[in-house]
Scaffold this active site. Structure first.
Site, PDB file in Angstrom:
ATOM      1  N   GLU A   1      35.304  34.157  69.279  1.00 25.57           N
ATOM      2  CA  GLU A   1      34.388  33.420  68.983  1.00 25.57           C
ATOM      3  C   GLU A   1      33.331  33.075  70.276  1.00 25.57           C
ATOM      4  O   GLU A   1      32.235  32.347  70.321  1.00 25.57           O
ATOM      5  CB  GLU A   1      34.788  32.230  68.071  1.00 25.57           C
ATOM      6  CG  GLU A   1      35.735  32.207  66.886  1.00 25.57           C
ATOM      7  CD  GLU A   1      34.460  32.755  65.670  1.00 25.57           C
ATOM      8  OE1 GLU A   1      33.438  31.592  65.042  1.00 25.57           O
ATOM      9  OE2 GLU A   1      34.666  33.767  65.744  1.00 25.57           O
TER      10      GLU A   1
ATOM     11  N   SER B   1      32.487  52.131  15.467  1.00 24.57           N
ATOM     12  CA  SER B   1      31.681  51.716  14.254  1.00 24.57           C
ATOM     13  C   SER B   1      31.667  50.354  14.858  1.00 24.57           C
ATOM     14  O   SER B   1      30.642  49.727  13.933  1.00 24.57           O
ATOM     15  CB  SER B   1      32.824  51.970  13.350  1.00 24.57           C
ATOM     16  OG  SER B   1      32.809  52.822  12.692  1.00 24.57           O
TER      17      SER B   1
END
Length: 528
Positions: free
Chosen positions: A122, A393
């Site tokens: 960092e 269907s």
């Protein structure tokens, strides 16, 4: 060495010579001739420089006053993470996400490679800088204020101030300047050890873990003091985006960051290059998924999280730590009915059958119930929103609507014997059980789901028209198998369960289509 020749002098005659000057006095010039453009530029430049110096002096004085008046909050005033709560539509609690998992550890109790891995990841100048990075602060101002792309501080001290003294990333110039001044002051009044210890004990590491001790348990099932160089580098590497870079989610990015941290540890002389080269990427334990995801409820909460991420722009980390109140559209009674319906299915189905169910409010698109599976902890794949299956269907109504839009009446009759052979081809279609129906109208063809009649209807209405109706009703255009061939009306396409619920809700509301949604509201703390 010879001297240069001198100019001959005019002999003196003893007479006094008087010369007339061709120059005017300055006052006369100012009255009669305008100042030239170069003169004006020079004058403007002098005034601009003077004004700039004055502004700079005032600015420095103002910053000095602000700096002297700044008070450092006590650690108890830090913005603390809060869990977020999910609710059913009636206000009852569905679950709580992100309970803070914290356990502090003293810096002196950790091997230096543990906390210096964080420094390498960092802020590699942490031990020598004064708490701020001027270039990074200017860059953050540019991205946050000008480009509207939120960017935090660069140094560990600035991040510490931003996250735990300010509580959130500021988005204006005064806020950024105040953060930088506060970082300077903290660096002067607190030791580097104190700053780093507070930082590594409160920062979020993903998996619900706050602080290095909790992170060590979540990723490696050990205390932070027992972390190896490799393990410490992996944990430190994912700090910028722990929820996204967790090795369980993105192993490639996690390993890339691990390599970056090891390189930084060499740079700050925590380890040598031979030690770095000898490291092997560590294997983490499986994430300890919280019980809130157990059972069918887990699919609801995960779907709600994903919707909040996409619609509200919040990250997973923000949801886990922001204390949000998230109300869903799920009605408990309807949800229970959906789960009961699945539980009461016949037992003679295939062992690998997965069932999905969605209940929509046709007028609003609200998801009233959703069954995505029996237990999210066992299968993290929502059967209602992720799995696909041929529609069969259930696609026939799209053909019926396509025909009606083109003037084909419900009384139109087709020869519905089986099989039906497409004109000019060898392709045939059969009815279920190869049943012959003779000449029947579209009402009967729909009631009995007659394949041969519907294929002929599709040919008359147009195959592209059937596909267009499906898309307008709510079936995604990129659905697997969706095309404009002659048998698309028989449901060769494979949508998701929620897609078909979406399309049928369009029919139920008289043809008005609306997007399904699961989250009714998101409230930040204090807004409820």
């Amino acid at each position: 060495m010879s001297k240069p020749p001198q100019q001959p002098r005019r002999p003196s005659t003893g007479a006094k010579v008087t010369r007339q000057s061709t120059k005017r006095p300055a006052s006369a010039a100012s009255e009669k001739e305008p100042r030239g453009w170069k003169g004006w530029l020079r004058l403007i430049g002098i005034w601009a420089l003077a004004a700039g110096l004055a502004v700079a002096v005032v600015g420095v004085a103002a910053l000095a006053i602000v700096y002297m008046r700044l008070e450092i909050p006590e650690p108890d005033d830090f913005a603390q993470a809060q869990s977020s709560t999910f609710y059913y539509a009636d206000g009852s609690t569905m679950g709580t996400l992100g309970v803070a998992n914290r356990e502090s550890v003293a810096l002196e109790d950790l091997p230096s490679h543990v906390y210096n891995a964080v420094v390498a990841a960092e802020d590699r100048t942490f031990w020598t800088n004064n708490g701020i990075s001027i270039t990074a602060t200017i860059r953050a101002l540019w991205y946050t204020v000008v480009l509207d792309q939120t960017q935090g501080g660069s140094t560990i001290t600035q991040q510490y101030v931003e996250r735990y003294y300010v509580g959130e990333t500021t988005t204006d110039i005064p806020g950024k300047i105040r953060e930088a001044l506060l970082a300077l002051k903290i660096d002067q009044e607190q030791s580097k050890d104190e700053i780093l210890e507070n930082y590594i004990n409160t920062i979020y590491f993903g998996r619900g873990a706050y602080g290095i001790q909790a992170a060590a348990h979540e990723y490696f099932d050990k205390d932070a003091a027992e972390l190896t160089i490799s393990e410490a580098a992996m944990i430190a590497g994912i700090i910028p985006a722990p929820s996204a870079w967790d090795p369980a989610i993105d192993p490639d990015q996690a390993e890339a960051r691990w390599n970056y941290v090891l390189g930084g540890m060499v740079e700050i002389e925590e380890i040598d290059q031979d030690t770095a080269d000898a490291q092997v990427f560590p294997e983490t334990i499986e994430p300890n998924t919280q019980n809130v995801f157990e059972g069918t409820q887990g699919y609801l909460i995960q779907a709600a999280i994903e919707e909040v991420e996409s619609s509200a722009g919040l990250t997973r980390e923000q949801i886990e730590t922001g204390g949000y109140l998230i109300t869903t559209t799920i009605v408990p009674e309807y949800q229970q009915s959906a789960e009961d319906a699945v539980a009461n299915m016949a037992d003679d189905h295939a062992d690998n059958l997965r069932v999905g169910s969605v209940v929509l409010d046709a007028q609003t698109g609200a998801i009233l119930a959703m069954y995505g599976g029996d237990d999210y902890l066992e299968i993290q794949r929502n059967a209602a929103t992720f799995d696909i299956a041929e529609a069969g269907s259930t696609f026939k109504p799209f053909g019926l609507v396509a025909g009606l839009e083109r003037g084909i009446a419900l009384t139109t009759e087709y020869n519905a014997d089986s099989p039906y052979t497409f004109p000019g081809t060898d392709e045939t279609v059969q009815n279920y059980g190869n049943t012959d129906y003779g000449w029947i109208d579209l009402v009967r063809a729909t009631r009995n789901s007659v394949n041969t009649a519907y294929v002929q209807l599709t040919q008359d209405a147009g195959t592209a028209a059937v596909m267009d109706v499906a898309i307008r009703a709510g079936v995604p255009e990129d659905t697997v198998g969706l095309n404009d061939n002659a048998v698309n009306v028989l449901g060769n396409a494979s949508p998701h369960v929620i897609d078909m619920a979406h399309a049928y809700s369009t029919f139920a509301d008289g043809g008005l289509e609306k997007e399904p949604f699961l989250v009714a509201s998101v409230s930040a703390p204090g807004e409820e």
